[in-house]
Write an enzyme that holds these catalytic residues in place. Structure first.
Site, mmCIF file in Angstrom:
data_model
loop_
_atom_site.group_PDB
_atom_site.id
_atom_site.type_symbol
_atom_site.label_atom_id
_atom_site.label_comp_id
_atom_site.label_asym_id
_atom_site.label_seq_id
_atom_site.Cartn_x
_atom_site.Cartn_y
_atom_site.Cartn_z
ATOM 1 N N ASP A 15 1.847 1.361 5.055
ATOM 2 C CA ASP A 15 3.125 1.848 5.546
ATOM 3 C C ASP A 15 3.412 1.152 6.881
ATOM 4 O O ASP A 15 2.917 0.052 7.136
ATOM 5 C CB ASP A 15 3.118 3.383 5.650
ATOM 6 C CG ASP A 15 4.514 3.981 5.717
ATOM 7 O OD1 ASP A 15 5.322 3.641 4.814
ATOM 8 O OD2 ASP A 15 4.812 4.762 6.621
ATOM 9 N N ASP B 33 -0.065 -0.692 0.609
ATOM 10 C CA ASP B 33 -0.046 -1.163 2.000
ATOM 11 C C ASP B 33 -0.330 0.026 2.909
ATOM 12 O O ASP B 33 -0.583 1.140 2.444
ATOM 13 C CB ASP B 33 1.300 -1.810 2.347
ATOM 14 C CG ASP B 33 2.483 -0.891 2.076
ATOM 15 O OD1 ASP B 33 2.390 0.317 2.381
ATOM 16 O OD2 ASP B 33 3.511 -1.355 1.555
#
Length: 296
Positions: A212, A210
């Site tokens: 973050d 992802d």
């Protein structure tokens, strides 16, 4: 590399992910630093002797702070491992490092503060960490990635290692970007430093799942976020393990031309005449070639 093993450190289900469950021999190793995360499994993988270790233990029960990093690296050294390929999930701090991509980081910023970070509590050892990952291994991984259909692989990045277990606030995530961080994770330290202290060649394939918290998610629905995360994780881990596996024969055959396996030659600063026989014996797998136990 003759007679040596390649260690592979990964997450839960490593044997199953590599398709070798039931084919490996388990070893329960006692170390001066307690037990490792779990049994270490040895076998030949594509003709190369390997030792496989699940960093977080069976069932992913050990959080990043509780992983026994010292015991893990010490046990791998006892089993004759000379090279360590690690795999770990991270968040991306850069737009161009997408989930599904793989990253072979070259630098680390260590933000951990609750973890024992050296083997050498009873003597003074300063290891050189200018390049915290083995350049030889990084070069091999990058070459193999370029030659195969692994997908996009970034061959340089700075990994910010935080203590955890909670994830970063948005303000923290944005701050790490201003520091020059490209990835954020919780497990590469002190693992990489201990590998250097054990004179092991160590490199990491980081798996972004992802962006973050610095970048808002595409969907605010928790269910959609979880689905995307696990889809990214599954694809990226499969790619990472594929890259590690394709690299094994190259690692086994390539001559080692770096200082990782001799850093202690200049790293032991204590007066050797004052280092006790008990310490020499206890740490023999690490320092035995420089400080053999004295015959009494």
């Amino acid at each position: 590399m003759a007679g040596s093993r390649v260690g592979i450190i990964g997450g839960s289900g490593l044997l199953e992910a590599l398709g070798v469950a039931g084919q490996a021999e388990p070893h329960v190793i006692e170390t001066p630093f307690g037990p490792p995360s779990g049994p270490i499994f040895t076998m030949e993988l594509d003709g190369v002797p390997v030792a496989l270790l699940d960093r977080h233990g069976a069932g992913h029960m050990l959080g990043p702070t509780r992983v026994p990093y010292r015991a893990n690296l010490f046990a791998l050294k006892v089993l004759g491992v000379s090279h360590v390929l690690a795999c770990g999930m991270v968040g991306s701090l850069r737009e161009h490092i997408h989930p599904h991509h793989l990253v072979i980081p070259d630098q680390v910023i260590d933000r951990t503060y609750r973890r024992p970070c050296t083997f050498y509590d009873d003597l003074v050892v300063h290891v050189e960490m200018t390049e915290p990952f083995c350049e030889t291994l990084r070069h091999v991984l990058s070459e193999v990635a370029q030659e195969s259909s692994t997908g996009k692989v970034h061959s340089q990045a700075t990994y910010i290692c935080i203590e955890g277990p909670s994830l970063s606030t948005r303000a923290e995530s944005r701050m790490y970007r201003t520091w020059g961080g490209d990835l954020i994770g919780m497990t590469v330290m002190p693992e990489a430093r201990l590998a250097r202290e054990a004179e092991l060649h160590y490199a990491l394939v980081a798996v972004p799942t992802d962006y973050d918290s610095w970048q808002p998610p595409l969907s605010t629905a928790p269910e959609a976020q979880n689905t995307a995360h696990f889809q990214n994780r599954r694809v990226a881990i499969a790619n990472a393990l594929g890259l590690l596996r394709r690299s094994l024969s190259r690692i086994a055959s390539a001559p080692v031309q770096c200082h990782c396996d001799s850093v202690l030659a200049l790293g032991i600063w204590s007066d050797r005449s004052r280092i006790s026989n008990e310490v020499r014996t206890r740490l023999r797998p690490l320092i035995g070639k420089y400080l053999p136990p004295e015959v009494v």
